[in-house]
Design a protein around this motif. Structure first.
Motif, PDB file in Angstrom:
ATOM      1  N   GLY A 163     -28.325  11.476  -4.557  1.00  0.00           N
ATOM      2  CA  GLY A 163     -28.309  10.879  -5.866  1.00  0.00           C
ATOM      3  C   GLY A 163     -27.320  11.382  -7.016  1.00  0.00           C
ATOM      4  N   GLN A 216     -24.555   7.068  -8.102  1.00  0.00           N
ATOM      5  CA  GLN A 216     -25.639   6.223  -8.424  1.00  0.00           C
ATOM      6  C   GLN A 216     -25.071   4.692  -7.996  1.00  0.00           C
ATOM      7  N   SER A 259     -28.242   5.216  -2.578  1.00  0.00           N
ATOM      8  CA  SER A 259     -28.668   6.135  -3.331  1.00  0.00           C
ATOM      9  C   SER A 259     -30.272   6.597  -3.391  1.00  0.00           C
ATOM     10  N   ASN A 260     -30.047   8.022  -3.621  1.00  0.00           N
ATOM     11  CA  ASN A 260     -31.546   8.751  -3.484  1.00  0.00           C
ATOM     12  C   ASN A 260     -32.221   8.270  -2.046  1.00  0.00           C
TER      13      ASN A 260
END
Length: 66
Positions: A28, A31, A36-37
């Motif tokens: 993360g 972004q 992402s994440n």
């Protein structure tokens, strides 16, 4: 034969950079991407980076030995 080790070293460095980018996206830090994440890229990224470092180190040692 020396050119082969230079190419292998470059592939190792590029693979390491891709692994770092994937890891940072997975954690993360970077972004703006579907990656992402995501836990998947948090695992695949570091593994790819370690493999890339291993390839680069192997090639560097072969180049230095000659």
């Amino acid at each position: 034969m020396k050119r082969g080790f230079v190419v292998t070293f470059a592939i190792g460095v590029i693979l390491t950079l891709f692994g770092l980018i994937w890891a940072l996206q997975g954690f993360g830090v970077l972004q703006g991407s579907p990656m992402s994440n995501t836990t998947t890229w948090s695992v695949i990224g570091p593994i790819t980076a370690v493999i890339g470092v291993g390839i680069a180190v192997f090639s560097w040692r072969k180049l230095s030995a000659k």
